[in-house]
Design an enzyme around this catalytic site. Structure first.
Site, PDB file in Angstrom:
ATOM      1  N   LYS A  22     -39.977 -15.455  13.043  1.00 38.43           N
ATOM      2  CA  LYS A  22     -40.393 -13.310  13.802  1.00 38.43           C
ATOM      3  C   LYS A  22     -39.436 -12.270  13.143  1.00 38.43           C
ATOM      4  O   LYS A  22     -39.261 -11.576  12.757  1.00 38.43           O
ATOM      5  CB  LYS A  22     -40.727 -12.608  14.476  1.00 38.43           C
ATOM      6  CG  LYS A  22     -40.115 -11.695  15.735  1.00 38.43           C
ATOM      7  CD  LYS A  22     -40.789 -11.280  16.996  1.00 38.43           C
ATOM      8  CE  LYS A  22     -39.346 -11.414  17.752  1.00 38.43           C
ATOM      9  NZ  LYS A  22     -38.765  -9.998  17.678  1.00 38.43           N
ATOM     10  N   ASN A  23     -38.528 -13.139  13.331  1.00 39.27           N
ATOM     11  CA  ASN A  23     -36.913 -12.167  13.177  1.00 39.27           C
ATOM     12  C   ASN A  23     -36.364 -11.953  11.546  1.00 39.27           C
ATOM     13  O   ASN A  23     -35.734 -11.470  10.818  1.00 39.27           O
ATOM     14  CB  ASN A  23     -35.935 -12.747  14.235  1.00 39.27           C
ATOM     15  CG  ASN A  23     -35.750 -11.941  15.391  1.00 39.27           C
ATOM     16  OD1 ASN A  23     -36.866 -10.903  15.875  1.00 39.27           O
ATOM     17  ND2 ASN A  23     -35.268 -12.441  15.945  1.00 39.27           N
ATOM     18  N   CYS A 116     -33.951  -0.065  26.255  1.00 37.09           N
ATOM     19  CA  CYS A 116     -34.923  -1.645  26.445  1.00 37.09           C
ATOM     20  C   CYS A 116     -34.320  -2.526  27.531  1.00 37.09           C
ATOM     21  O   CYS A 116     -33.513  -2.432  27.922  1.00 37.09           O
ATOM     22  CB  CYS A 116     -35.150  -2.483  24.827  1.00 37.09           C
ATOM     23  SG  CYS A 116     -33.290  -3.454  24.125  1.00 37.09           S
ATOM     24  N   ARG A 121     -28.756  -0.830  23.836  1.00 33.85           N
ATOM     25  CA  ARG A 121     -28.771  -0.969  21.851  1.00 33.85           C
ATOM     26  C   ARG A 121     -28.943   0.483  21.259  1.00 33.85           C
ATOM     27  O   ARG A 121     -29.733   0.428  20.916  1.00 33.85           O
ATOM     28  CB  ARG A 121     -30.264  -1.523  22.032  1.00 33.85           C
ATOM     29  CG  ARG A 121     -30.613  -2.819  22.405  1.00 33.85           C
ATOM     30  CD  ARG A 121     -31.325  -3.566  22.872  1.00 33.85           C
ATOM     31  NE  ARG A 121     -31.625  -5.178  21.281  1.00 33.85           N
ATOM     32  CZ  ARG A 121     -32.373  -5.891  21.247  1.00 33.85           C
ATOM     33  NH1 ARG A 121     -33.614  -5.585  21.944  1.00 33.85           N
ATOM     34  NH2 ARG A 121     -32.615  -6.445  20.009  1.00 33.85           N
ATOM     35  N   ASP A 303     -29.812 -15.268  21.978  1.00 32.78           N
ATOM     36  CA  ASP A 303     -32.094 -15.723  22.074  1.00 32.78           C
ATOM     37  C   ASP A 303     -32.065 -16.723  22.495  1.00 32.78           C
ATOM     38  O   ASP A 303     -33.692 -16.801  22.621  1.00 32.78           O
ATOM     39  CB  ASP A 303     -32.858 -15.421  20.377  1.00 32.78           C
ATOM     40  CG  ASP A 303     -32.788 -13.685  20.727  1.00 32.78           C
ATOM     41  OD1 ASP A 303     -32.131 -12.970  21.461  1.00 32.78           O
ATOM     42  OD2 ASP A 303     -33.650 -13.326  18.991  1.00 32.78           O
ATOM     43  N   ARG A 395     -45.145 -10.947  22.243  1.00 32.26           N
ATOM     44  CA  ARG A 395     -43.962 -10.413  21.222  1.00 32.26           C
ATOM     45  C   ARG A 395     -43.667 -11.589  19.903  1.00 32.26           C
ATOM     46  O   ARG A 395     -43.141 -11.210  18.372  1.00 32.26           O
ATOM     47  CB  ARG A 395     -43.184  -9.856  21.516  1.00 32.26           C
ATOM     48  CG  ARG A 395     -43.515  -8.456  22.578  1.00 32.26           C
ATOM     49  CD  ARG A 395     -42.510  -7.940  22.812  1.00 32.26           C
ATOM     50  NE  ARG A 395     -41.303  -8.054  21.705  1.00 32.26           N
ATOM     51  CZ  ARG A 395     -39.879  -7.783  22.093  1.00 32.26           C
ATOM     52  NH1 ARG A 395     -39.551  -7.480  23.197  1.00 32.26           N
ATOM     53  NH2 ARG A 395     -39.221  -7.521  21.062  1.00 32.26           N
TER      54      ARG A 395
END
Ligand code: UD1
Length: 416
Positions: A22-23, A116, A121, A303, A395
């Site tokens: 995804k990233n 968030c 961020r 992550d 997500r």
């Protein structure tokens, strides 16, 4: 709202294939905006963040069609230059459209991402360096309005190797005459993947994957077909799951070098791993406690910090985590404690006293990776753990429940 019911403790067994990252695909999708030529992307993961980015592209006039083995994109007729608050608030990565829109149209209006769950961020590194390229900004009513009539190549030394800023600047610079040089660039594999995609389209980017990236302006781009790298964070999450449940599992579909530091750390802890070209086979292992510090790539990824903490709760003895990337990324701690873990927090440090039995309890997902940690912990907790607010998982983990069940876990998705 969906929740997961996870019956533990469980053993896993078999092979699991990770999705495309995804990233990697989020910036690649944003980069679709720079070209008026047809683009085909293969195996987009079916995830909420990806769907949000597709909606954002459609709002800007990109025509998107699904085919059997690829998704096609036609951005030849852009009809807008605005990323609205409605979309940006649900996904910070919407900021990635800023660079491509500036490169293609010379203007962009993008909602500020706002705070968030894992911290404030900011996007100051993106804006400060775009300004050096000649972009003019005005911030009003929660939006960054930017325009550029005459961008100029220059040196961009980043104050921190921000992943998003490196990607935005690479995309903004592809048509600028001369050499734009990003120094102290982020080195994540997803940055190299974006550069490979842009180069396959005809851009000229050198040095991606190192801290100095040189972008030489080109006049036009060509049609391209591309497939992003496998998801290294998803892969490591399953590897941790196999270790926690003391199972034998083969995790395939990614480049193990992309999690080299993580695999080395696990081996130092005693993990019995067989590492192939595109797989890691995890065997039953007896692990020792460990100290880790999150750091930009090639260090230990933030992550994976939450999932690593879940693993630490299973290892007898004292483990330690220092979180150095995000200021508020310990929200999984109170939830893991609800399952019986012993974890003490002090500033950006977490002290885990592992080896205590975990027992099922209702827990709440707070962000994407925290949610993955709770699912891992539920696999080894006695009884049925109810994991609420699993929309966070959607997500970033494609078919997590199905993939775990194919390995023998007992995970049920139910509507609350
Ligand atoms: C990307 C990843 C995210 C990962 C993070 C760090 C995507 C879509 N997301 O996020 O999963 O957790 O890298 O590996 O690829 N910062 C500033 N000013 C800026 C930009 C960043 O202060 O202009 C700070 C951030 O607040 C954070 C740190 O730098 O504390 C890292 O951020 P960054 O590398 O930019 O992460 P993202 O690109 O947002």
């Amino acid at each position: 709202m969906d929740k997961l019911l996870i019956e533990g403790p469980t053993n896993l067994n078999g092979t699991v294939k990770v999705s495309r990252a995804k990233n990697a695909y989020l910036p690649i999708l944003a980069a679709v905006l720079v070209s008026d030529k047809p683009i085909k992307l293969k195996n987009l993961p079916d995830l909420r963040d990806i769907r949000t980015m597709l909606r954002l592209l459609q709002n800007l006039g990109v025509k998107i069609d699904d085919h059997e083995d690829h998704t096609s994109f036609d951005a030849s007729q852009l009809t807008g230059h605005e990323a609205t608050y409605e979309l940006v608030k649900t996904m910070r990565a919407s900021i990635f459209v800023l660079g491509p829109l500036l490169a293609r149209l010379g203007k962009a209006k993008v909602s500020l991402p706002g705070g968030c769950a894992i911290g404030t961020r900011p996007i100051d590194i993106h804006l400060k360096n775009l300004e050096k390229l000649g972009v003019e900004f005005e911030i009003s009513s929660g939006y960054v309005e930017s325009k550029s009539s005459n961008l100029k190549a220059c040196h961009l030394p980043l104050s921190f190797p921000s992943v998003g800023a490196t990607e935005n600047l690479m995309m903004a610079s592809i048509f600028i005459d001369g050499e734009t040089i990003i120094e102290n660039a982020a080195r994540e594999p997803e940055i190299s993947d974006l550069a490979d995609f842009l180069n396959a389209m005809g851009a000229s980017i050198n040095g991606a994957g190192t801290s100095k990236i040189t972008i030489t302006g080109v006049k036009e781009l060509n049609a391209v077909e591309y497939e992003a790298i496998g998801d290294r964070i998803e892969a490591a999450t399953y590897i941790f799951g196999a270790l926690m449940t003391e199972s034998e599992v083969k995790v395939e579909g990614m480049n193990p070098k992309h999690i080299g530091f993580v695999l080395d750390t696990l081996k130092d802890m005693g993990a019995n791993l067989e590492i192939g070209e595109d797989f890691v086979l995890v065997r039953r292992s007896k692990l020792k406690p460990v100290k880790i510090k999150t750091a930009p790539y090639p260090g230990f990824p933030t992550d994976l910090q939450a999932q690593m903490m879940a693993l630490m709760t299973k290892i007898p003895g004292n483990s330690y985590i220092e979180e150095n990337i995000f200021e508020n990324r310990f929200m999984h701690v109170p939830e893991l404690v609800r399952l019986g873990a012993k974890i003490n927090l002090s500033g950006n440090s977490a002290f885990v006293e592992g080896g205590r039995p975990l027992k099922a309890a209702p827990v709440m997902c707070t962000d994407l990776r925290a949610s993955a940690a709770l699912v891992l912990a539920a696999l080894v907790s006695e009884g049925e753990t109810e994991v609420r607010r699993v929309y966070h998982l959607d997500r970033g983990y494609e078919k997590l429940d199905q993939k775990l069940n194919s390995l023998g876990a007992k995970v049920k998705k139910v509507n609350e």
